[in-house]
Design a protein around this motif. Structure first.
Motif, mmCIF file in Angstrom:
data_model
loop_
_atom_site.group_PDB
_atom_site.id
_atom_site.type_symbol
_atom_site.label_atom_id
_atom_site.label_comp_id
_atom_site.label_asym_id
_atom_site.label_seq_id
_atom_site.Cartn_x
_atom_site.Cartn_y
_atom_site.Cartn_z
ATOM 1 N N GLN A 179 -4.022 4.179 2.954
ATOM 2 C CA GLN A 179 -3.202 3.521 3.973
ATOM 3 C C GLN A 179 -3.555 2.033 4.061
ATOM 4 O OE1 GLN A 179 -4.911 6.394 4.486
ATOM 5 N NE2 GLN A 179 -3.219 7.847 4.613
ATOM 6 N N ALA A 180 -4.839 1.718 3.967
ATOM 7 C CA ALA A 180 -5.255 0.308 3.998
ATOM 8 C C ALA A 180 -4.722 -0.436 2.779
ATOM 9 C CB ALA A 180 -6.773 0.198 4.075
ATOM 10 N N VAL A 181 -4.789 0.199 1.617
ATOM 11 C CA VAL A 181 -4.242 -0.421 0.401
ATOM 12 C C VAL A 181 -2.741 -0.617 0.560
ATOM 13 C CG1 VAL A 181 -3.839 -0.117 -2.079
ATOM 14 C CG2 VAL A 181 -6.073 0.428 -1.099
ATOM 15 N N SER A 182 -2.069 0.374 1.138
ATOM 16 C CA SER A 182 -0.633 0.265 1.364
ATOM 17 C C SER A 182 -0.312 -0.908 2.285
ATOM 18 C CB SER A 182 -0.093 1.566 1.963
ATOM 19 O OG SER A 182 1.293 1.480 2.157
ATOM 20 N N ARG A 183 -1.117 -1.114 3.317
ATOM 21 C CA ARG A 183 -0.909 -2.266 4.217
ATOM 22 C C ARG A 183 -1.121 -3.575 3.469
ATOM 23 N NH1 ARG A 183 -3.335 1.206 8.089
ATOM 24 N NH2 ARG A 183 -5.386 0.288 7.731
ATOM 25 N N HIS A 184 -2.134 -3.631 2.612
ATOM 26 C CA HIS A 184 -2.366 -4.846 1.813
ATOM 27 C C HIS A 184 -1.171 -5.115 0.902
ATOM 28 C CE1 HIS A 184 -6.406 -6.002 2.925
ATOM 29 N NE2 HIS A 184 -6.864 -4.771 2.717
ATOM 30 N N VAL A 185 -0.648 -4.081 0.277
ATOM 31 C CA VAL A 185 0.530 -4.252 -0.586
ATOM 32 C C VAL A 185 1.710 -4.727 0.255
ATOM 33 C CG1 VAL A 185 2.193 -3.046 -2.059
ATOM 34 C CG2 VAL A 185 -0.251 -2.626 -2.348
ATOM 35 N N GLY A 186 1.822 -4.212 1.479
ATOM 36 C CA GLY A 186 2.893 -4.654 2.376
ATOM 37 C C GLY A 186 2.795 -6.132 2.713
ATOM 38 N N VAL A 187 1.584 -6.623 2.920
ATOM 39 C CA VAL A 187 1.383 -8.050 3.193
ATOM 40 C C VAL A 187 1.789 -8.871 1.972
ATOM 41 C CG1 VAL A 187 -0.363 -9.836 3.629
ATOM 42 C CG2 VAL A 187 -0.425 -7.684 4.917
ATOM 43 N N LEU A 188 1.393 -8.410 0.793
ATOM 44 C CA LEU A 188 1.769 -9.115 -0.442
ATOM 45 C C LEU A 188 3.285 -9.089 -0.643
ATOM 46 C CD1 LEU A 188 -1.078 -7.793 -2.757
ATOM 47 C CD2 LEU A 188 -0.789 -10.156 -1.970
ATOM 48 N N GLU A 189 3.894 -7.977 -0.275
ATOM 49 C CA GLU A 189 5.349 -7.844 -0.396
ATOM 50 C C GLU A 189 6.048 -8.796 0.582
ATOM 51 O OE1 GLU A 189 8.472 -4.155 -0.957
ATOM 52 O OE2 GLU A 189 6.653 -3.820 0.205
ATOM 53 N N ALA A 190 5.563 -8.871 1.813
ATOM 54 C CA ALA A 190 6.154 -9.776 2.811
ATOM 55 C C ALA A 190 6.001 -11.230 2.388
ATOM 56 C CB ALA A 190 5.500 -9.548 4.171
ATOM 57 N N ALA A 191 4.938 -11.530 1.641
ATOM 58 C CA ALA A 191 4.714 -12.889 1.156
ATOM 59 C C ALA A 191 5.523 -13.193 -0.100
ATOM 60 C CB ALA A 191 3.226 -13.094 0.870
ATOM 61 N N GLY A 192 6.219 -12.200 -0.633
ATOM 62 C CA GLY A 192 7.035 -12.415 -1.819
ATOM 63 C C GLY A 192 6.271 -12.349 -3.123
ATOM 64 N N LEU A 193 5.001 -11.959 -3.062
ATOM 65 C CA LEU A 193 4.176 -11.906 -4.274
ATOM 66 C C LEU A 193 4.334 -10.589 -5.022
ATOM 67 C CD1 LEU A 193 0.979 -13.496 -2.735
ATOM 68 C CD2 LEU A 193 2.521 -14.549 -4.400
ATOM 69 N N VAL A 194 4.801 -9.565 -4.327
ATOM 70 C CA VAL A 194 4.905 -8.224 -4.897
ATOM 71 C C VAL A 194 6.231 -7.630 -4.461
ATOM 72 C CG1 VAL A 194 3.941 -5.883 -4.667
ATOM 73 C CG2 VAL A 194 2.413 -7.809 -4.968
ATOM 74 N N SER A 195 6.813 -6.814 -5.312
ATOM 75 C CA SER A 195 7.995 -6.034 -4.943
ATOM 76 C C SER A 195 7.729 -4.586 -5.329
ATOM 77 C CB SER A 195 9.245 -6.565 -5.656
ATOM 78 O OG SER A 195 9.109 -6.412 -7.053
#
Length: 123
Positions: free
Chosen positions: A45-61
């Motif tokens: 879940q913590a990793v998922s939140r980190h990925v969500g932050v990266l996604e919101a920043a446009g770095l990850v899709s």
């Protein structure tokens, strides 16, 4: 959202070492949260939140492939960050080159205090 806002989000997202490690891993290819979580001593879940932050920043899709939702690195966002950094790096390099030229001119104007070989060989 402005370009400055996007850059702010991207740099803020990369301020965290876990998110930087996720970006580094995704630079080698897409991965699911489960695959990413294997590397870290934190919950999925913590990793998922980190990925969500990266996604919101446009770095990850993320995409959907049947039951999988792999995360992908967005190279365009990294290129925008690099372009921003390069603009300032180049500006500072120009200033350092100009300073080097001034120092070289000053060195040419100052007589050498070292003895020449003929002065060193006194009887």
């Amino acid at each position: 959202m402005t370009d400055d806002d996007q850059l702010d989000r991207a740099f803020l997202a990369l301020a965290d070492p876990v998110r930087r490690a996720i970006v580094a891993r995704l630079s080698r290819g897409p991965a699911t949260v489960n695959e990413l979580a294997e590397r870290f001593p934190i919950t999925k879940q913590a990793v998922s939140r980190h990925v969500g932050v990266l996604e919101a920043a446009g770095l990850v899709s993320r995409t959907r492939e049947a039951q999988r939702r792999p995360a992908h690195l967005e190279p365009a966002a990294l290129e925008a960050m690099t372009a921003w950094i390069d603009r300032y790096r180049l500006r500072h390099e120009e200033r350092f080159r100009a300073l080097d030229e001034v120092l070289d001119e000053l060195r040419e104007d100052v007589p050498s205090s070292r003895p020449t070989p003929s002065q060193e060989q006194s009887p």
